[in-house]
Design an enzyme around this catalytic site. Structure first.
Site, PDB file in Angstrom:
ATOM      1  N   ALA A 142     -34.128 -62.994  76.221  1.00 17.39           N
ATOM      2  CA  ALA A 142     -32.958 -63.509  76.932  1.00 17.39           C
ATOM      3  C   ALA A 142     -33.282 -63.860  78.378  1.00 17.39           C
ATOM      4  CB  ALA A 142     -31.828 -62.481  76.883  1.00 17.39           C
ATOM      5  N   GLU A 143     -34.166 -63.102  78.986  1.00 18.29           N
ATOM      6  CA  GLU A 143     -34.464 -63.305  80.405  1.00 18.29           C
ATOM      7  C   GLU A 143     -35.356 -64.525  80.654  1.00 18.29           C
ATOM      8  OE1 GLU A 143     -33.467 -61.960  83.134  1.00 18.29           O
ATOM      9  OE2 GLU A 143     -32.288 -60.268  82.407  1.00 18.29           O
TER      10      GLU A 143
END
Length: 286
Positions: A142-143
């Protein structure tokens, strides 16, 4: 041929030579994929596969990352000079295990030195701070989309997108070093989990928006980015756990299941027993 004509011919020949030399050079027209979360992924070329777009990070197709097509808002030319990948960059480590729709990249790490594989880095950091490696991988996905050189518009950097101040507090000297970044990010995630009594949703919200925002709103802040971020990680993590539980049940069932191929002696005995059983049933008064 007069002097002016000779000069013109030489100039034309020189231009042709320059054109041939340029055409012979490998293509370096890299582009930036602009994501909805503000991140960019530099890539050499891409392949649209329906709901997924594969971004090739190297010209030889040895390294790529798959991104949901809906998450890409556009593309633009990368006008910056390419940065040579260091020995411990994303290009030197294979992508970790991830859901099939996000794909994985096979890299030739032997070319870049003895940098540890990202799976090993994640497993080591997770064991150190008592975290589930699947959770850490979901956060990394996600990052940064497993891009160790990712830089957000706000300045967060590396696989787990550490802000410079946070990186300094965690003792991370090189945020682009996968091992240092994942170790620091895992430590920070563990601290947040302990701070919020292991409430994963609050910890993830704090990782994205900052603990001050979580304290201010007494929970997940009403920011679309943060709520989408938390939901995405929790959803992906749950998919992994569900798949693992299903696989474990299937293995257990296959272990308990009797053999489907009886031996020949047993088959003969069953065939021999059938006429006798029929005779007894016919003679029975009931």
């Amino acid at each position: 041929m007069d002097r002016a004509a000779r000069i013109a011919v030489k100039a034309a020949a020189l231009l042709c030579a320059v054109a041939v030399a340029l055409l012979a050079r490998p293509a370096t027209a890299a582009e930036l994929a602009i994501l909805r979360n503000g991140f960019t992924i530099r890539h050499e070329h891409r392949l649209l596969m329906g709901a997924t777009t594969r971004l090739y990070l190297a010209a030889d197709d040895s390294n790529f990352t798959d991104v949901p097509t809906a998450e890409i808002t556009g593309y633009e030319k990368d006008l910056s000079l390419p940065v040579p990948a260091p020995a411990n960059s994303r290009a030197s480590i294979p992508a970790p295990s991830a859901p099939a729709k996000f794909g994985s990249a096979k890299s030739e790490s032997a070319k870049f030195g003895p940098a540890p594989a990202l799976d090993q880095v994640v497993n080591t950091a997770s064991a150190t701070y008592h975290l589930d490696p699947d959770l850490v991988n979901s956060v990394i996905h996600a990052e940064s989309g497993f891009n160790s050189r990712a830089v957000s518009p706000k300045g967060a950097r590396g696989l787990m997108q550490l802000m410079p101040g946070t990186a300094n507090q965690l003792g991370v000297n090189d945020v682009f070093d996968p091992q240092a970044n994942v170790t620091g990010g895992s430590r920070y995630l563990r601290e947040l989990l302990e701070r919020y009594d292991f409430d994963l949703v609050k910890a993830l919200a704090a990782y994205n928006a900052g603990p001050d925002r979580v304290e201010q709103y007494r929970g997940v802040p009403p920011f679309r980015e943060t709520r989408t971020y938390v939901a995405r990680i929790v959803h992906e993590y749950n998919i992994k756990k569900t798949a693992q539980e299903k696989a474990a049940k299937q293995r257990a069932a296959s272990t308990r299941a009797p053999s489907k191929a009886p031996n020949k002696d047993a088959s003969r005995a069953q065939r021999a027993a059938k006429p006798a059983a029929t005779t007894v049933a016919a003679e029975s008064p009931r």
